[in-house]
Each structure stands twice: as structure tokens, then as C-alpha cells.
Design an enzyme around this catalytic site. Structure first.
Site, mmCIF file in Angstrom:
data_model
loop_
_atom_site.group_PDB
_atom_site.id
_atom_site.type_symbol
_atom_site.label_atom_id
_atom_site.label_comp_id
_atom_site.label_asym_id
_atom_site.label_seq_id
_atom_site.Cartn_x
_atom_site.Cartn_y
_atom_site.Cartn_z
ATOM 1 N N ASP A 289 30.459 98.562 54.864
ATOM 2 C CA ASP A 289 29.645 97.715 54.376
ATOM 3 C C ASP A 289 30.268 96.482 53.628
ATOM 4 O O ASP A 289 31.473 97.001 52.892
ATOM 5 C CB ASP A 289 28.485 98.453 53.059
ATOM 6 C CG ASP A 289 29.077 98.385 51.895
ATOM 7 O OD1 ASP A 289 28.730 97.449 51.141
ATOM 8 O OD2 ASP A 289 29.814 99.507 51.723
ATOM 9 N N CYS A 329 25.494 84.380 70.285
ATOM 10 C CA CYS A 329 24.556 84.690 69.411
ATOM 11 C C CYS A 329 23.669 83.505 69.525
ATOM 12 O O CYS A 329 24.025 82.275 69.965
ATOM 13 C CB CYS A 329 25.363 84.569 68.041
ATOM 14 S SG CYS A 329 25.739 82.912 67.199
ATOM 15 N N HIS A 358 25.066 83.922 62.884
ATOM 16 C CA HIS A 358 26.578 83.917 63.627
ATOM 17 C C HIS A 358 27.471 84.947 63.047
ATOM 18 O O HIS A 358 27.815 85.690 63.852
ATOM 19 C CB HIS A 358 27.308 82.493 63.489
ATOM 20 C CG HIS A 358 28.376 82.469 64.127
ATOM 21 N ND1 HIS A 358 28.714 82.641 65.473
ATOM 22 C CD2 HIS A 358 29.924 82.602 63.533
ATOM 23 C CE1 HIS A 358 30.066 82.602 65.755
ATOM 24 N NE2 HIS A 358 30.584 82.564 64.385
#
Lengths: 395, 395
Positions: A289, A329, A358
Site C-alpha cells: 500500500d 486509461c 492515470h
């Protein structure tokens, strides 16, 4: 929670974590939703770009809006409209990094809120209770994050406290499970569902332990062994990327990863520089993370297949091309660098939205490709390729 | 551009403006996209909630990123990824309200940028050139916005300048059209498409004139007559909602609307309070723009079918209900007031997104219902109903 390994390529591996709320393919990147939202993103948008799990911060949600309120409203998933898995951290790291006037006691930490200065206390039981009431799918044990640098003596004491608290977190979870009638558990297991928490009515959480020990290998080993003694659903390395030189961090990563149980998810907390991620995955870590993709996006730093770029640079003034011609994207399919530069300079909210989409897409796509490389036993080439893109030289 | 009336209910009317880029049903609300983005919204989201046209600000885009750059990149529609109609204002209002050191001359206005203090000059020809290069579908003539209060003498001079500039704007457009070979125009007309601007390659813009005259009825009448003499595709009332008491504004609205050509769109600039909109539509206005729904959204003020609410109020702390039970927007379908309050207090970007979607949806939905009421000849009841909701008493 079930975890199984799919493929192994040297020490790196792909796998899957099955939770009551969905499957997480590993190695996995978890976008960070500190205050109950991954900044600037709708849950549907996160799903669309491939996020399978998000992380939320216990400390922040405890202070605002409060775990009782979230519980009262049906739990965190419902509150934030995200139906997939959520991992909540224990709050430990934020207590040390954000709050003021913290006093570490045997039974927990007293601290002042960074929002309004009010006085609070969180210990292992409280941390577990908060996470239970949030109803996350994976809870983290309450730890003391050893700062950098730390004397050996301090690191020992910090480790001992972390182990003690980890045991109390485990005991809390066990006591919860004991409160579920055996037949009830059986009924849920027979129906193929997860057992439900008796008073939060969420699926029973998995619990991960956090390895501390500073930059001392013997202490890291001891910490891990003590946690394994207690027994957790997964193991995390904490206290890294806290200011130490990269080489020190890599040493700990390379040392600890192979010692961690093979059949449990290995989570490297808070490390998100993709160069570091490659080293960690190479050594067998499964979960990550970091606020890096989202925070950088808001500051105009964007990740591309050719390296990082700062969108405010004058050279993009009239540039009709997308950020990254290799990227699929929404931002790259629809907007020019010139427009993104204009939005950033104009401090438009759309700038943060388009940049965040993005960067997160880039991260999640990078993890997809990395899993593919491991499955195909080409991780070594994958790692070399990207190290060249980012640093100009493979490590 | 073609405009036709569908239904008439006393003085109010429904109709449609057909542009090369799509149809706009009137009365129409135009969300404001000052800097090339309706703040916080993707173009697809605007379409989804029913926006048929947006407004962009010539002054802002001229200063940043510059109309030449937008032109070079294929025009404003491509730059911002919005394929529907765009109306650009003339820049006149912003020159007066935002810039410093403005000097009004016979041929235009000299002013300093509010961004970097740089010196600029915009006159009627320049305003038309900028708008042509942006490639908007409806351009506005460059006017001098008479402030409030204004002496009669000042209002006269201001009006005269506006008329003179309006004539020069029209002449600029005519000269553009003359540059298109007659056969070329014919070819486009035969193919059912609009003629294309000879050097911007965008569809030829429609041009609206702006009525000034302050709060003086005779001057408003004179201004309108002089504009009609020149001839425009539509007529706008400018210089209202600039600080005058509501009753004065209503008087001008009631006076001027019936004098404006019936077969052209009537646009009331910058007026967006829905109570005012009702008065204007009652008198026959067709087009509106205002930052009210978007700006209020970001400030936490939300429009609902029961009146306005401030989302930060303590009473919403644990409120599980949507903002507006009668609303079908994304926000109301998925989130509680408690979550919206939490996001607002936490200053999250998601707060601005969710609030903006709701407020714009509310506005666009209000206009849809208003058109329906006119079509059904029930506008009077519609107006009375909403006045009671908002003010407690019908006007």
C-alpha cells in the site's frame, strides 16, 4: 480468508486471497483511502481500473466521523459505497506520525487528535474494537512503529511491546469467535459463507501481525518468531520506509521475507516506490500500500512507461499527445498533455481527478503485468526492464 | 443555428436550438466551465445528467492557456473533450469584474491580467477572433457591462459603446462569412451540415447581442432596438444580477422580455437563482447560466426538493438518508447525508464531486420539469409550487 499460491518464480510468487467480499490477486497493490475515500475517486472508478482491495486508516476514521457512527450506518463498506475487500491499518503508525503529546503506556497509547487536540487512548483491544466496528475484511494488530534511527535498547523494548499487544489483539479476536455459537459457525460454513461477527454483523475479519525490530536483523527475526507463535492469518513488515537509507531497507526485506510463513500473505507496509516493490516482490512479498500514486497525482507528478514526468513543465504547453502513448486509461484515451498542464496550472479539481486515475491505473497495470511475468517465470527480465526505465541501470 | 418554438404557455415558451453539435432544449440551463472544465465534472458525467450545452469564459481561456494554443490543438471541444454545443461569453464581464487597471477606450479595453498582472487589450474584433479560434457554437458580442448603480449619463454612454461594439462584432462575423466562397456555403448547406469557418475549421458560430442600459427602461429599450437594427441570432440581457435589488431586476426582466424578438433565443446572462429563473421564464426567457449550483456545491450548500440545506450541520452526523429522497442522481442513489457531511468536513475532493453532481442534476432536472410544465400549460402552478418550497410564499 483463504490464501493460496498460484505460481512461483524463484522467491517471488503469485497467489490469491479469497475474502468474503471478493478475491485479491497477489502481488497486490492497495490504493489508500485514508478518510473513507481514495482521494478524488469514485468506488466504481477504482473497480474499473482494476483495484481489488483498498486500505483505510483506522486512526482517521476513529477521530472523524467516528467508528460508532460508521457502525451505526451499516459499516465502512456501506458508508463509502465500496463492496470489495478493505484492509484497515491498526492506527499505530498514525498515532506516532500525526498526533501530538503521545504517551506510550503498557496498555496502549494516549495521544491528542491532530484535528482538534482532544485527548484519546488506543490500546490493542480498542484498536481491534474500532476495526471490528468498521467491519473491514483484514484488520491489523496494534503495534508500536519503531522510528528510525532507534537505539538497540529502544528497538528491543518497542518489539516486546508490539508482541505483547499482538497477543492481546489475537485474544480479542478469539474471544469474538468464542461468542459465536458453534452451530452458527457451522451453519455459515455449510452455506459457503463466512461466519458473521456477533455484534457488528460483518464477516469475521482476518488478522495480520506486524513485524517490528528496527534495522536489527536479530530483532526482526525475534519479532517474526514471536508473532508466529501467536499465529496470524498474514504477516506484515512494519517500520520500513520510515527514513532509513534504501540499502538498509533492502537488507531487511531480503532478510525477513524468506523467514515469513510461505502459506500466509506477506505484506510490506507503506512501501510503494515501484523500484522498492520490485525488490520486495523478488523476495516474496505479496501485498503493498502507498499514497505515492495518489499524492503524486495531486502534485502533478505522473508515472509513465518512460519514467516520471512533471505535468507543469513548459514543454507540454501545446503538446497534443497523451501522457503515455502506451497507457489505456481514461485520461490517456481522452486528453492531451497540454490540457492536463492547463488544468494543473489552473488548480482545477479535474486535474487531480485525471492525474489520480492515470497514476492508479499505471500502478494497478504494473502489478497486473508483474503477476503475468511471475506466472511466465520472466520476473527477472521484468524487473531489469523497469529498473532501466526508472533508474537508467538495473540493480 | 436554428431556433423554433414548441409550446407557449402565456408568455413562457419551450423550444429548441439546433446547432451543428447538437440540440438544446429551452428553457435551458448552461453549466459554467470557466477554465475549460465544469469544476469537478467529466464531460461524460455532464451528458449523463442531462447537460445539453455548457458555457466557457473567453477571458479566462484567452489568458490561460491562450486561444492560439487551444486553436492549435483542434479547438475548445477537442481540448476539453466535450462534443456538445458550447457558448462562450465575450470576456466583457470578466474584464470589468476580475482584472485590474482597466481603461475603456473607443476601440476596446486595456486591462491587467488577474493571474500575473500582464497588460492586455481586447476590443470587439479581438473578442470575436478569440471566440472564433476557440470554436464555440454560440459567441457573444463584446459589451461594456454597466455597473450598478450607474448614473443615467454613464448608462447612456455605456450603452452607446456597447451598440457600436456590437456592430463591429457583427461586421467581423460577416467578413468571415464573405471569405467563404458562396459555392462552399452551398455545398455545406446541401449536405445538411453547417458551413465551416475558413481558418478555424469549426462550424460557423452564431452571434448573440447583449442588451445593456442599466436599470433604465428607456435605455434598455433603446439598446435592444439598436441591436435588432444590426441583427443577431439571439439576444441576451446583460448587466443584471450585478448587485441591484431583486425588485429592480424583476422590473427590467418583465419590461424587456416581451420586447425581444419572439423568433430568437432570449438569454438572461448570469442569473441562476431559481426563484429569479421562474420570473424570467414566466416572461419568456429561454437561456440561463450561473455558477450557483457548482459553487454552492463546493461550499456545501445543496439544493433539494424541500429547499436548500447546508451539509455541514450537526444534525446530519449519523443521518443514513440521501440528501433528497426524491432525487435520482448518483449521489442520492449511493450515499448518506452522514457520509457527505464527513467528506465535506474532511475537505475531501469527493465532497466537491458528489455535491456538484447533485446540484447540477437538481438544476437540470428542474429545467426538464419546467419545460414539461410549459408544454402542459401548467407553468403557473409549477412556479407557485416552487416559490412556496423556497420562500414559503408565492410571489
Amino acid at each position: 480468508m483463504r490464501f493460496y499460491i498460484k505460481h512461483i518464480d524463484n522467491k517471488s510468487r503469485t497467489g490469491a486471497i479469497e475474502t468474503a467480499r471478493g478475491v485479491v490477486n497477489t502481488p497486490a497493490f492497495m490504493p489508500v483511502g485514508t478518510q473513507g475515500t481514495v482521494k478524488a475517486m469514485f468506488p466504481e472508478e477504482l473497480k474499473e481500473i482494476g483495484a481489488e482491495i483498498i486500505l483505510s486508516n483506522t486512526y482517521h476514521l476513529y477521530l472523524r466521523p467516528g467508528h460508532e457512527i460508521i457502525h451505526q450506518l451499516g459499516g465502512l463498506h456501506k458508508f463509502i459505497n465500496w463492496s470489495g475487500p478493505i484492509l484497515t491499518d491498526s492506527g499505530g503508525f498514525q498515532v506516532y506520525s500525526l498526533s501530538s503529546l503521545r504517551r506510550i503506556r503498557e496498555d496502549g497509547v494516549e495521544f491528542r487528535s491532530h484535528i482538534d487536540g482532544s485527548l484519546h487512548f488506543i490500546g490493542p483491544e480498542k484498536a481491534m474494537e474500532i476495526q471490528a466496528m468498521l467491519g473491514s475484511d483484514i484488520a491489523m494488530a496494534f503495534d508500536e512503529c519503531t522510528p528510525y534511527p532507534a537505539e538497540y535498547e529502544y528497538a528491543v523494548k518497542s518489539l516486546e511491546l508490539t508482541t505483547k499487544w499482538a497477543g492481546r489483539c489475537k485474544e480479542y479476536c478469539e474471544s469474538v469467535k468464542r461468542r459465536i455459537a458453534e452451530t452458527e459457525i457451522k451453519r455459515y460454513e455449510d452455506s459457503g459463507n463466512s461466519p458473521i461477527h456477533p455484534f457488528t454483523h460483518s464477516p469475521i475479519q482476518s488478522l495480520f501481525g506486524i513485524i517490528q525490530g528496527g534495522m536489527y536483523k536479530d530483532l526482526r527475526k525475534r519479532s517474526l518468531e514471536e508473532l508466529m507463535e501467536i499465529g496470524f492469518d498474514g504477516y506484515a513488515a512494519g517500520g520500513l520506509s520510515v527514513g532509513e537509507p534504501k540499502e538498509e531497507m533492502y537488507e531487511i526485506i531480503e532478510f525477513i521475507a524468506p523467514l515469513m510463513p510461505e502459506d500466509r500473505p506477506r505484506y510490506l507496509m507503506g512501501v510503494g516506490d515501484l523500484v522498492d516493490v520490485l525488490v520486495a516482490v523478488e523476495n516474496g512479498f505479496d501485498m503493498f500500500d502507498c499514497v505515492m500514486p495518489t499524492r503524486n497525482a495531486r502534485n502533478g507528478t505522473l508515472f509513465t512507461s518512460r519514467g516520471r514526468i512533471s505535468i507543469k513543465r513548459t514543454e507540454f504547453k501545446a503538446d497534443p499527445d497523451p501522457l503515455d502513448p502506451d497507457c489505456n486509461c481514461y485520461t490517456c484515451r481522452n486528453y492531451s498533455k497540454a490540457y492536463l498542464r492547463h488544468l494543473f496550472l489552473s488548480k482545477e479539481i479535474l486535474s487531480m481527478r485525471l492525474n489520480t486515475i492515470h497514476n492508479l491505473y499505471f500502478y494497478l497495470d504494473f502489478f497486473r503485468k508483474m503477476r503475468e511475468a511471475i506466472d511466465n517465470r520472466t520476473f527477472k527480465q521484468f524487473k531489469k526492464y523497469w529498473e532501466e526505465v526508472w533508474t537508467g541501470h538495473p540493480r
